[in-house]
Design an enzyme around this catalytic site. Structure first.
Site, short mmCIF file in Angstrom:
data_model
loop_
_atom_site.label_atom_id
_atom_site.label_comp_id
_atom_site.label_asym_id
_atom_site.label_seq_id
_atom_site.Cartn_x
_atom_site.Cartn_y
_atom_site.Cartn_z
N ARG A 223 -76.51 72.56 73.69
CA ARG A 223 -75.61 72.63 74.93
C ARG A 223 -74.05 72.53 74.06
O ARG A 223 -73.91 71.87 73.29
CB ARG A 223 -75.93 71.29 75.45
CG ARG A 223 -77.42 71.32 76.33
CD ARG A 223 -77.13 72.26 77.65
NE ARG A 223 -78.22 72.33 78.27
CZ ARG A 223 -79.38 73.47 78.26
NH1 ARG A 223 -79.04 74.26 77.43
NH2 ARG A 223 -80.30 73.35 79.10
N HIS A 271 -74.66 82.16 77.16
CA HIS A 271 -75.72 81.11 77.56
C HIS A 271 -76.98 82.07 78.03
O HIS A 271 -77.54 81.92 79.19
CB HIS A 271 -75.42 80.10 78.54
CG HIS A 271 -76.42 78.88 78.49
ND1 HIS A 271 -76.08 77.74 78.99
CD2 HIS A 271 -77.65 78.96 78.38
CE1 HIS A 271 -77.14 76.91 78.98
NE2 HIS A 271 -78.39 77.61 78.60
P1 NDP Z 1 -87.89 69.41 72.47
O1 NDP Z 1 -87.93 68.20 73.59
O2 NDP Z 1 -89.39 70.26 72.40
O3 NDP Z 1 -87.33 69.06 71.06
C1 NDP Z 1 -86.40 68.12 71.00
C2 NDP Z 1 -86.27 67.92 69.37
O4 NDP Z 1 -84.85 67.20 69.32
C3 NDP Z 1 -87.15 67.02 68.92
O5 NDP Z 1 -87.64 67.43 67.52
C4 NDP Z 1 -86.51 65.78 68.76
O6 NDP Z 1 -87.07 64.78 68.06
C5 NDP Z 1 -85.26 66.18 68.57
N1 NDP Z 1 -84.11 65.12 68.87
C6 NDP Z 1 -83.85 64.50 70.10
N2 NDP Z 1 -83.04 63.57 70.10
C7 NDP Z 1 -82.72 63.58 68.63
C8 NDP Z 1 -81.80 62.82 68.17
N3 NDP Z 1 -80.88 61.73 68.62
N4 NDP Z 1 -81.78 62.77 66.70
C9 NDP Z 1 -82.36 63.68 65.96
N5 NDP Z 1 -83.32 64.75 66.72
C10 NDP Z 1 -83.32 64.45 68.06
O7 NDP Z 1 -86.93 70.55 73.17
P2 NDP Z 1 -86.90 72.23 73.10
O8 NDP Z 1 -87.19 72.47 71.44
O9 NDP Z 1 -87.64 72.55 74.16
O10 NDP Z 1 -85.40 72.64 73.64
C11 NDP Z 1 -84.17 71.99 72.72
C12 NDP Z 1 -83.04 72.23 73.74
O11 NDP Z 1 -82.60 73.69 73.51
C13 NDP Z 1 -83.11 72.15 75.01
O12 NDP Z 1 -82.99 70.74 75.27
C14 NDP Z 1 -81.76 72.70 75.54
O13 NDP Z 1 -80.70 72.02 75.60
C15 NDP Z 1 -81.78 74.02 74.63
N6 NDP Z 1 -82.15 75.27 75.32
C16 NDP Z 1 -80.89 76.16 75.03
C17 NDP Z 1 -81.21 77.33 75.73
C18 NDP Z 1 -80.29 78.75 75.53
O14 NDP Z 1 -80.45 79.52 76.22
N7 NDP Z 1 -79.03 78.27 74.80
C19 NDP Z 1 -82.70 77.99 75.94
C20 NDP Z 1 -83.56 76.54 76.08
C21 NDP Z 1 -83.22 75.45 75.69
P3 NDP Z 1 -88.34 64.51 67.85
O15 NDP Z 1 -89.36 65.42 67.41
O16 NDP Z 1 -88.34 63.32 67.02
O17 NDP Z 1 -88.97 63.83 69.43
C1 OXD Z 2 -82.73 76.00 79.08
C2 OXD Z 2 -81.69 76.78 79.02
O1 OXD Z 2 -82.43 74.68 78.99
O2 OXD Z 2 -81.87 78.30 79.27
O3 OXD Z 2 -83.94 76.45 79.36
O4 OXD Z 2 -80.41 76.55 78.44
#
Ligand code: NDP
Ligand code: OXD
Length: 308
Positions: A223, A271
């Protein structure tokens, strides 16, 4: 019992058609048509409507159309209304493509060559073998793991960092704030695939850049608010960071007068790294609604305390 969808209306028609065929018992309404507000049990939204809790008094579950849920104020959601994030194969596949594209573009200095072409300069840069380019992924969730899995085929040394300790074959995994600097010091290219939470806001800052090897590169697909934009500009200026590919920005669309547009070391995309595809996501949503109706576990449940 109805479903209310509030996101891109064009794609909404595809969701609606799939529900009409597979679940005629669940009318699928597209915002601003909310029908009988008291009949809405499921809200599927990118940006939720204002005051949706008052507007939809019998709401049972909120589904995010995207993987991220930072657009929802978790403090306002009552504990009996779960929030569910999107986990669907086409979204993950799109993200994998984007991360591979960006890493290869960075690894092979594409941003430099784009600038050189504009200046009509012919300047090959010496190749660094993949085996000597270390890649680090912040966030080892659904998307981070999928990206790492595909990156294995190129022979890059792979690192990952998450909140809790993970074990991924072929990836050196770090966790928590205690291991953050060790992780960063081993990243020639850093990819941010974290969710936006109170802990991760502003995490791409001068201290983070300073802990990376000099000349390292950044790819942000998490983000926009993960990045402290002025710190990136400073790090590019002094050469601590060599380039950045940014798919997400703190203000979207990026304002016309923003310094990032013209920066020679920055590549911006609007995005689009991963996009939920209705053709696959509608089936995931329906399966989850059926699970909710039969009391089985829903996939993608957000932990309100962790914020993701
Ligand atoms: P998940 O919830 O599956 O994974 C999140 C990961 O982040 C986990 O490994 C988690 O750790 C880690 N994490 C969370 N908080 C922390 C922290 N404080 N310190 C270290 N690690 C942390 O999310 P997704 O993989 O599905 O998606 C990730 C993000 O990608 C979304 O939230 C969104 O913001 C972004 N996104 C962007 C898109 C785009 O088009 N640019 C499209 C889709 C998503 P743990 O394994 O320990 O829980
Ligand atoms: C999502 C994105 O969170 O598109 O799926 O950013």
């Amino acid at each position: 019992m109805t479903i209310l969808y509030k996101a891109d209306p064009e794609r909404g028609l595809i969701w609606q058609a799939i529900f009409a065929e597979r679940a005629p018992d669940l009318p699928f309404l597209i915002w601003p048509d909310i029908g009988d507000a008291t009949a809405v049990r499921y809200l599927v939204a990118w940006q939720p409507p204002d005051n949706f809790l008052e507007l939809l008094p019998n709401l049972q579950v909120v589904f995010s159309v995207g993987a991220g849920v930072d657009q929802f104020d978790l403090r306002l959601l009552p504990s009996h209304i779960p929030l569910v994030r999107m986990i669907e194969p086409s979204l993950a596949e799109g993200m994998v493509e984007y991360v591979v594209l960006s890493i290869l573009a960075t690894h092979r200095n594409l941003i430099n060559y784009i600038g050189d072409q504009r200046r009509k300069q012919w300047k090959p840069i010496r190749l660094v073998p993949a085996s000597r380019r270390r890649i680090g992924v912040m966030g080892l969730g659904v998307l981070g793991r999928s990206a790492l899995d595909r990156l294995k085929t190129f022979g890059f040394p792979l690192m990952g960092w998450s909140r809790s300790q993970q074990v991924i074959e072929g990836v050196v995994c770090f966790s928590g704030s205690e291991q953050f600097r060790d992780f960063l010091s081993a990243c020639d290219i850093l990819v941010c695939l974290l969710p936006l939470t109170s802990e991760t806001r502003g995490i791409l800052n001068r201290h983070t850049f300073g802990a990376m090897p000099r000349g390292a590169a950044l790819i942000n697909v998490g983000r926009g608010a993960h990045l402290v934009e002025s710190d990136l500009l400073d790090a590019l200026e002094c050469g601590q960071i060599s380039s950045a590919i940014l798919d997400v920005l703190s203000t979207e669309p990026l304002p016309e007068n923003h310094a990032f547009w013209e920066h020679p070391g920055i590549l911006i995309t609007p995005h689009m790294a991963g996009m939920t595809q209705p053709e696959t996501a509608a089936h995931v949503l329906l399966d989850n609604i059926r699970c909710h109706q039969t009391g089985e576990p829903i996939e993608g449940m957000v932990d309100a305390n962790q914020g993701y």
